[in-house]
Write an enzyme that holds these catalytic residues in place. Sequence first.
Site, PDB file in Angstrom:
ATOM      1  CD  GLU A   1      -2.355   5.772   8.589  1.00  0.00           C
ATOM      2  OE1 GLU A   1      -1.789   4.817   8.025  1.00  0.00           O
ATOM      3  OE2 GLU A   1      -3.051   5.636   9.619  1.00  0.00           O
TER       4      GLU A   1
ATOM      5  CE1 TYR B   1       1.630  -3.629   8.685  1.00  0.00           C
ATOM      6  CE2 TYR B   1       3.727  -3.307   9.798  1.00  0.00           C
ATOM      7  CZ  TYR B   1       2.847  -2.974   8.791  1.00  0.00           C
ATOM      8  OH  TYR B   1       3.179  -1.996   7.898  1.00  0.00           O
TER       9      TYR B   1
ATOM     10  CB  SER C   1      -0.946   0.003   1.211  1.00  0.00           C
ATOM     11  OG  SER C   1      -0.219  -0.101   2.420  1.00  0.00           O
TER      12      SER C   1
ATOM     13  CG  HIS D   1      -2.096   1.569   9.217  1.00  0.00           C
ATOM     14  ND1 HIS D   1      -2.479   2.428   8.221  1.00  0.00           N
ATOM     15  CD2 HIS D   1      -2.780   0.409   8.974  1.00  0.00           C
ATOM     16  CE1 HIS D   1      -3.342   1.837   7.409  1.00  0.00           C
ATOM     17  NE2 HIS D   1      -3.541   0.609   7.854  1.00  0.00           N
TER      18      HIS D   1
ATOM     19  NE  ARG E   1      -7.824   1.601   3.978  1.00  0.00           N
ATOM     20  CZ  ARG E   1      -7.295   0.432   4.274  1.00  0.00           C
ATOM     21  NH1 ARG E   1      -7.070   0.121   5.553  1.00  0.00           N
ATOM     22  NH2 ARG E   1      -6.982  -0.433   3.323  1.00  0.00           N
TER      23      ARG E   1
END
Length: 366
Positions: free
Chosen positions: A233, A254, A46, A250, A208
């Site tokens: 961000e 992960y 992204s 963010h 988001r």
Amino acid sequence: MIKILADDRIPFVSELFGDFGELILKPGAHIQNRDLLAVNALLTRSITSVDSALLEGTAVEFVGSATAGFDHIDSTWLKKQSIHWAYAPGANATAVAEYVLHCVAYLHKKNLLPRKSATAAIIGVGHVGCVVSDRLRKIGFTVFHNDPPRAQLEKDFISVPLASLANVDLVCLHTPLVKTGNFPTYHLIDNRFLKMLKPGSVLLNAGRGAVIDNNALLQCDHVITCLDVWENEPTVNLQLLEKTTIATPHIAGYSKQAKLRATLMIYDAFLKYFHLSDTRRFSELQQLQETMTLNIQDGRNAEDILLTLFDPGRESQRMRETLAENPDQFEYLRRHFPLRNEFSAIQLTPTPSALLRKELDDWGFK
């Protein structure tokens, strides 16, 4: 021979794609149009905007993004240019759901969220929202759903109006960012919605950033705020950062397993597009992912174990301290954030008692 350019942060990209042609690795933030003039396939994340500015005049015919969303892809332009593209929807759903559970465990420990008879609202019930809903139900939450677009498509899906969510204990946001059409989500959570929430309710955004009007949130003092995503961000409003109970850069999605899952999804799309045969078995790749062994000390419960694996409070403090010193370090924090193991990849030793085993099963350990 296929020429492939890939973001160097995509896990196992060399192991999977290296046999199919010339593979060039480059940091995603530095990929430019001139790098792609003779490239057939672009593999990215992204951090790279995939649009006409990047691809005009290049040889790229396939784009694979190892991400669960595609906000960074101009899909309309790609379609007009007959450039095939793929992404990895749902690849990080388990990781995000387990991030939510880590937050719940932390809020329980701080007595900021009830352990019994708790209610939750999931706004955006797609790949991620469905898993979050299921996991919250298993630890005792009564869960309500809000997803008008899905309700329009599925007659059996019940979407509760936003106005009916005023008294829930936990609101979880998992919508895409949509600015046009019948169901925009940009600033869906505005001053009006925030004022409606009962004092002490928890607002958690792992979707988001701009789904919440961050300026309105800054003026809201009666809601407990947990943010993994931020409007504008990598620039973070430092005043809002100080007001949050949980703040992370963010990284909800992960996990090692989510990253591998995303790579495999674009790998499958790549094989299909170029009519190639698989050269790797998934079981072989699983062996590359080591499981984690965690020693359980006497007296520990499931929440203690969750917070040993990932403590949102500790990570929030680290983010505050880092950005207070240098506000430009958001991307650095995100890029260097250690990947978590999903619960399915964690082995507990010694064997938990029957009571703890039942508790761990409820939280999603298998």
